[in-house]
Design a protein around this motif. Structure first.
Motif, PDB file in Angstrom:
ATOM      1  N   VAL A 222      -3.772  -9.400   0.323  1.00 29.59           N
ATOM      2  CA  VAL A 222      -4.494  -8.258  -0.230  1.00 29.59           C
ATOM      3  C   VAL A 222      -3.538  -7.105  -0.528  1.00 29.59           C
ATOM      4  N   ASP A 223      -3.827  -6.375  -1.578  1.00 28.15           N
ATOM      5  CA  ASP A 223      -3.025  -5.198  -1.927  1.00 28.15           C
ATOM      6  C   ASP A 223      -3.933  -4.209  -2.657  1.00 28.15           C
TER       7      ASP A 223
ATOM      8  N   PHE B 187       0.826  -1.203   0.000  1.00 20.40           N
ATOM      9  CA  PHE B 187       0.000   0.000   0.000  1.00 20.40           C
ATOM     10  C   PHE B 187       0.867   1.262   0.000  1.00 20.40           C
ATOM     11  N   MET B 188       1.968   1.209   0.744  1.00 23.50           N
ATOM     12  CA  MET B 188       2.854   2.370   0.804  1.00 23.50           C
ATOM     13  C   MET B 188       3.448   2.655  -0.571  1.00 23.50           C
TER      14      MET B 188
ATOM     15  N   ILE C 129      -7.927  -5.186  -3.303  1.00 22.51           N
ATOM     16  CA  ILE C 129      -8.808  -4.853  -2.190  1.00 22.51           C
ATOM     17  C   ILE C 129     -10.218  -4.563  -2.702  1.00 22.51           C
ATOM     18  N   THR C 130     -11.223  -4.945  -1.932  1.00 17.59           N
ATOM     19  CA  THR C 130     -12.613  -4.768  -2.349  1.00 17.59           C
ATOM     20  C   THR C 130     -13.306  -3.698  -1.516  1.00 17.59           C
TER      21      THR C 130
ATOM     22  N   ALA D 102      -2.184  -0.259  10.282  1.00 20.23           N
ATOM     23  CA  ALA D 102      -3.442  -0.608  10.937  1.00 20.23           C
ATOM     24  C   ALA D 102      -4.311  -1.465  10.024  1.00 20.23           C
ATOM     25  N   PHE D 103      -4.343  -1.100   8.736  1.00 23.01           N
ATOM     26  CA  PHE D 103      -5.147  -1.898   7.805  1.00 23.01           C
ATOM     27  C   PHE D 103      -4.551  -3.294   7.636  1.00 23.01           C
ATOM     28  N   ALA D 104      -3.223  -3.397   7.593  1.00 22.48           N
ATOM     29  CA  ALA D 104      -2.568  -4.707   7.452  1.00 22.48           C
ATOM     30  C   ALA D 104      -2.918  -5.607   8.629  1.00 22.48           C
ATOM     31  N   SER D 105      -2.953  -5.031   9.825  1.00 18.00           N
ATOM     32  CA  SER D 105      -3.311  -5.798  11.016  1.00 18.00           C
ATOM     33  C   SER D 105      -4.743  -6.311  10.898  1.00 18.00           C
ATOM     34  N   HIS D 106      -5.634  -5.437  10.416  1.00 19.25           N
ATOM     35  CA  HIS D 106      -7.033  -5.823  10.215  1.00 19.25           C
ATOM     36  C   HIS D 106      -7.143  -6.936   9.174  1.00 19.25           C
TER      37      HIS D 106
END
Length: 307
Positions: free
Chosen positions: A59-60, A23-24, A64-65, A46-50
């Motif tokens: 997911v990338d 994502f970065m 992502i949906t 935070a999103f990666a943890s989720h």
């Protein structure tokens, strides 16, 4: 001597990039300042943890949906994260979508559609209590006093104050020559250089603050003597809090007081409130198009309190 690998030697597999890293990388399709990068990295972590907790798999931004984004928003709301933070996080995630060539999805997943709560842009912060500030300046160590005065009388952000040792001599020369502006370059948010106006009646106190800071740097290399930027910020925050500059009177209240002084100067010179706010926005490094935001976040609470 040949450096070729022996036939049949196994090649070292490339280590797969983390969700956060993917994502970065996508979000950096256009330039970003240091602070923006730090905030985006926090969002993606935070999103990666989720994603790992929900077992989304690798997911990338290209896979992502909308449902996954909605699930993330719901989780953040449940965790008590503020509306403004969630709004900022979704901005970061949309930026990554656009970087991955998915602008259509980025435009479609609006805050309203994802259930992001509405937040207010009206701040509650007021200018520093002048009686407290006077007492703080009496009790502060020499270097801490210089830090406080630079933020209060030049309107510097924390990062700008920490980096100001690179500009102090130029600022001193400019004000000593009777110039009305100082150029804030080092530590500026997103690298945006600005010229900050110092009203004539406040020039001497600004010059005194600069000279006090210069005196500190005659004894050491840096104005804030710490091994790195993070440690410097922690040191300043700790010193300020110990003196009582916290809560409503935190360091940012010093910048609000600078803004208040310049705003009233501009009004006194015959400028309209709209013009005065635009010029204050420029002085603080927000650009001239954020006058309303400056009023709501720097001045409104103070003037309402006085009413």
């Amino acid at each position: 001597m040949s450096t070729n690998k022996p036939t049949g030697a196994p090649s070292k597999p490339n280590k797969p990039r983390s969700i956060e890293a993917k994502f970065m990388a996508a979000s950096l399709h256009k330039g970003a300042g240091t602070l923006t990068k730090q905030k985006m990295r926090t969002t993606f972590r935070a999103f990666a943890s989720h994603a790992k907790e929900r077992r989304y798999g690798p997911v990338d931004p290209s896979t992502i949906t909308e449902k996954q984004l909605g699930n993330y928003v719901a989780l953040r709301i449940e965790a008590g994260i503020t509306a403004r933070t969630i709004q900022n996080e979704m901005s970061h995630l949309r930026r990554a979508l656009r970087g991955a060539g998915r602008a259509e999805l980025a435009d479609a997943v609006t805050n309203a559609k994802l259930g992001v709560p509405k937040g207010t842009r009206i701040g509650k912060g007021r200018v520093v209590d002048e009686r407290l500030l006077a007492q703080v300046l009496v009790n502060a160590q020499t270097d801490t006093r210089a830090w406080i005065q630079l933020e209060r009388y030049l309107g510097l952000r924390r990062e700008e104050m920490i980096e100001s040792h690179k500009s102090l001599k130029q600022w001193e020369k400019a004000l000593a020559r009777g110039q009305s502006f100082i150029t804030v370059r080092h530590g500026a948010k997103n690298g945006r250089v600005r010229d900050t106006f110092i009203p004539p009646q406040f020039r001497e106190r600004a010059l005194a603050a600069i000279r006090a800071a210069l005196e500190v740097t005659t004894k050491r290399q840096y104005l804030v003597n710490s091994p790195n930027d993070k440690a410097a910020k922690q040191q300043v925050h700790g010193r300020f809090a110990a003196l009582g500059l916290e809560g409503e009177d935190s360091g940012h209240s010093l910048r609000r007081a600078f803004c208040r002084d310049n705003y009233e100067y501009y009004l006194g010179e015959g400028h309209s409130a709209k013009e005065a706010l635009a010029m204050c926005s420029r002085d603080l490094g927000h650009g001239e198009g954020r006058g309303r935001w400056i009023w709501n976040n720097y001045l409104r609470a103070t003037y309402e309190q006085q009413a």
